[in-house]
Motif scaffolding. Sequence first.
Motif, PDB file in Angstrom:
ATOM      1  N   TRP A 239       1.152  -1.222   0.300  1.00 38.64           N
ATOM      2  CA  TRP A 239      -0.213  -0.151   0.261  1.00 38.64           C
ATOM      3  C   TRP A 239       0.843   1.656  -0.602  1.00 38.64           C
ATOM      4  N   ARG A 243       0.584   8.412  -5.066  1.00 35.66           N
ATOM      5  CA  ARG A 243       1.318   7.592  -6.469  1.00 35.66           C
ATOM      6  C   ARG A 243       1.547   8.720  -7.194  1.00 35.66           C
ATOM      7  N   ASN A 280      -2.932   9.151  -2.123  1.00 36.41           N
ATOM      8  CA  ASN A 280      -3.627   7.410  -2.377  1.00 36.41           C
ATOM      9  C   ASN A 280      -5.556   8.343  -1.836  1.00 36.41           C
ATOM     10  N   GLU A 281      -6.449   8.103  -2.745  1.00 30.27           N
ATOM     11  CA  GLU A 281      -7.256   7.979  -1.698  1.00 30.27           C
ATOM     12  C   GLU A 281      -7.681   6.562  -1.496  1.00 30.27           C
ATOM     13  N   SER A 282      -7.144   5.885  -1.792  1.00 31.11           N
ATOM     14  CA  SER A 282      -7.794   4.503  -1.453  1.00 31.11           C
ATOM     15  C   SER A 282      -7.743   4.089   0.004  1.00 31.11           C
ATOM     16  N   ALA A 283      -8.092   3.120   1.216  1.00 30.18           N
ATOM     17  CA  ALA A 283      -7.634   2.655   2.188  1.00 30.18           C
ATOM     18  C   ALA A 283      -7.340   1.281   2.016  1.00 30.18           C
ATOM     19  N   PRO A 284      -6.013   1.393   2.712  1.00 24.85           N
ATOM     20  CA  PRO A 284      -5.086  -0.163   3.008  1.00 24.85           C
ATOM     21  C   PRO A 284      -6.145  -0.499   3.516  1.00 24.85           C
ATOM     22  N   ALA A 285      -6.057  -1.690   3.324  1.00 26.29           N
ATOM     23  CA  ALA A 285      -6.805  -3.435   3.102  1.00 26.29           C
ATOM     24  C   ALA A 285      -6.291  -3.969   4.860  1.00 26.29           C
ATOM     25  N   GLU A 288      -2.376  -4.514   5.220  1.00 27.26           N
ATOM     26  CA  GLU A 288      -1.925  -3.883   4.740  1.00 27.26           C
ATOM     27  C   GLU A 288      -1.632  -2.762   5.895  1.00 27.26           C
TER      28      GLU A 288
END
Length: 331
Positions: A239, A243, A280-285, A288
Amino acid sequence: MIRSALALCAALLASVSGAATARDIVLTNDDGLTSNVVALYRALKAAGHDVIVSVPCQDQSGMGAAIRIGRPLGPLTEDCRNGAAKAGAPGAGPMTREGLATDFFYVDGTPVMALLYGLDVAAAKRWGHAPDLVLSGPNEGQNLGAIIISSGTVGNVQTAALRGIPAIALSAGSNTAGSPAAPLANPASSQVAARTVELLNALGTSEGAPLLPAGIALNVNFPSQLEGANWRRTKVGNWNAYRLRFVESMADDAPPLMQTMAEHRGVALPDLPGVAIAMNESAPAPSEQNDESAANAKDITVSALQAGYGAGGSGEWLDARLQSLAAPQRR
């Protein structure tokens, strides 16, 4: 080797204490003369270490481990960042800004070129041997996740580690940059420097003992808000907080992070193509959460890096696939 190094880091970070043995240290970066490097130099000297500073003349962020081989460095065509040296000065040498100790040097080249000057010229004259430690940074902005392959901060420690020298990359928030009124005196820089000395106290308390396992470097990232931050062993992981993407117009297509960086430096983004950086706009899994990019939001992350590109444990897999390429036996 990486696994054992991670275990060692975990044990050390569990108790960041003790008194560090005095070391010979080369301090470098990829930003040039900054508030961060001055603050760390002063903190290291106060802790009893002997320190040489060797940094690029100008900001060389994103240059990775680039080297301009075989190209002589002529006189400077413009002043170095923050007046480290003036136009017309040699391409490398002692800084001439008033108020700096004689331990400060600049190189009109890439970060690794500045490191090599520190190792091959300044350290050789001062000590007659390689330093005990190379510190790269603290960078003005974190180096987290996959972006570190382009980082001059990390390129320096990879180069040092491949020479067999213990090396640590240090990166802090962009809020540690100096202001036009006080380019070398940001209070946040002193906080990062104090925590760095704290880490060194944990890594090396025995005279003559190496600070790190052979072939291992560290990537350390300080969160933008250091109050209450704890030391945490992490991994580079999958993650990424940032970007990179190519845009056709920096002025029209650059993301908010680029706009903020430009405003901080007092420059306007041009209507020209280039590479932009965005959050990065997404959240880590869930898997991660221990990636340094995710953990750095509140903790000081410490990740072990393998020196170079050697991949341990892959020999048998590769042998099996190369068997069909073996030269036929002659009769």
